[in-house]
Design an enzyme around this catalytic site. Structure first.
Site, PDB file in Angstrom:
ATOM      1  N   SER A 118     120.565  -4.112  56.740  1.00 22.73           N
ATOM      2  CA  SER A 118     121.811  -3.624  56.132  1.00 22.73           C
ATOM      3  C   SER A 118     123.014  -3.667  57.065  1.00 22.73           C
ATOM      4  CB  SER A 118     121.613  -2.202  55.581  1.00 22.73           C
ATOM      5  OG  SER A 118     121.304  -1.291  56.613  1.00 22.73           O
TER       6      SER A 118
ATOM      7  N   HIS B  98     115.842  -0.957  52.363  1.00 21.25           N
ATOM      8  CA  HIS B  98     114.434  -0.551  52.413  1.00 21.25           C
ATOM      9  C   HIS B  98     113.567  -1.084  51.267  1.00 21.25           C
ATOM     10  CE1 HIS B  98     114.147   2.492  55.646  1.00 21.25           C
ATOM     11  NE2 HIS B  98     115.390   2.838  55.346  1.00 21.25           N
TER      12      HIS B  98
ATOM     13  N   GLU C 174     112.698   0.954  60.320  1.00 24.62           N
ATOM     14  CA  GLU C 174     114.153   0.896  60.504  1.00 24.62           C
ATOM     15  C   GLU C 174     114.617  -0.335  61.292  1.00 24.62           C
ATOM     16  OE1 GLU C 174     116.398   2.766  59.065  1.00 24.62           O
ATOM     17  OE2 GLU C 174     115.112   4.350  58.269  1.00 24.62           O
TER      18      GLU C 174
ATOM     19  N   HIS D 133     122.069   1.246  52.122  1.00 26.34           N
ATOM     20  CA  HIS D 133     121.030   1.266  53.161  1.00 26.34           C
ATOM     21  C   HIS D 133     119.645   1.457  52.528  1.00 26.34           C
ATOM     22  CE1 HIS D 133     119.016   2.153  56.975  1.00 26.34           C
ATOM     23  NE2 HIS D 133     118.356   3.052  56.279  1.00 26.34           N
TER      24      HIS D 133
HETATM   25 FE   LIG Z   1     116.536   3.910  56.768  1.00 27.97          FE
END
Ligand SMILES: [Fe+2]
Length: 254
Positions: A196, A135, A177, A130
């Site tokens: 993700s 990111h 996010e 993740h």
């Molecule tokens: Fe995150």
């Protein structure tokens, strides 16, 4: 980084310093590298079509490999000369003040553990897949990198104000996010939760979420449920827009 390097990094941080660790890259097992490879190969066909161009460029810039877990020192060595960002290993979830301090210092708190084969689709806590796959590629983009650093700086200054922090938490949720962006007339994903997660991303690109135009006042008042699929998402037209929106939020809350 070696021990001397860690001390140097710790010297720039105060509340976050106790959470910094070294990534023991050599201790990852062949099975863990195989799980990483499977996670990446599950996501890339969809992302090549539906991720924003900045994400895909960032993936190459930071040198992610499809068949091998990332060495965070190598990632930071490619990232730092471009935008000043590092992917900095931490022991797990950080308290908010430590998290914001690291963002303000252009260090992304990065977990080093990897999910098991039984939870390929979802983990309640972020893991290295993740954090790095989801990111870090975006941190190679200068405007996004400036936005995220500025976001951390604003929030670090709002620690006394839980209501303001909650509103800023919504800005993070609906950009970093679960952000989406319109590029060449198409909806593309850039938020790590969409990058993700195959299930959540598929639902969004198939029209399963309501897409509204990004508006910082709406976003600051939009409650969300971290445990559910997102019913509403906000689309930006450019990354300059979220940087400007963060400055607007700062003016409203500061
Ligand atoms: Fe995150």
């Amino acid at each position: 980084m070696g021990v001397a390097g860690l001390n140097l990094t710790q010297g720039r941080l105060h509340v976050a310093a106790p959470y910094l660790i070294e990534q023991d890259w050599k201790s990852y097992t062949p099975e863990q590298h195989a799980i990483w490879a499977e996670l990446v190969s599950r996501r890339m066909p969809q992302l090549r079509e539906h991720a924003c161009s900045e994400y895909l460029e960032g993936f190459d810039i930071i040198g992610l490999k499809e068949d091998q877990l990332p060495d965070l020192k190598a990632v930071s060595a490619r990232l730092q000369p471009r935008t000043g960002w590092q992917s900095t290993p931490v022991s797990g979830f950080l308290p908010p003040d430590a998290f914001f301090e690291m963002l303000a210092a252009r260090m992304f708190p990065t977990t080093t553990w990897l999910r098991g084969r039984d939870s390929l689709e979802y983990t309640p806590e972020p893991d290295i897949f993740h954090d790095v796959f989801g990111h870090v590629p975006m941190h190679a983009h200068p405007v996004f990198g400036n936005f995220l650093q500025h976001y951390g700086k604003i929030c670090a200054g709002l620690m006394h104000d839980p209501v303001a922090l909650e509103k800023m938490g919504r800005v993070f949720w609906f950009t970093v996010e679960f952000g989406v962006i319109r590029q060449n007339g198409k909806l593309k994903v850039y938020g790590s939760g969409l990058i993700s997660s195959h299930g959540e991303c598929t639902r969004v690109i198939e029209g399963g979420a309501e897409i509204r135009n990004f508006d910082v006042d709406q976003v600051m008042n939009q409650v969300f449920d971290t445990g559910a699929m997102q019913p509403v998402l906000y689309a930006v037209e450019s990354f300059e827009q979220i940087y400007e929106a963060t400055k607007m939020a700062e003016a409203r809350l500061g």
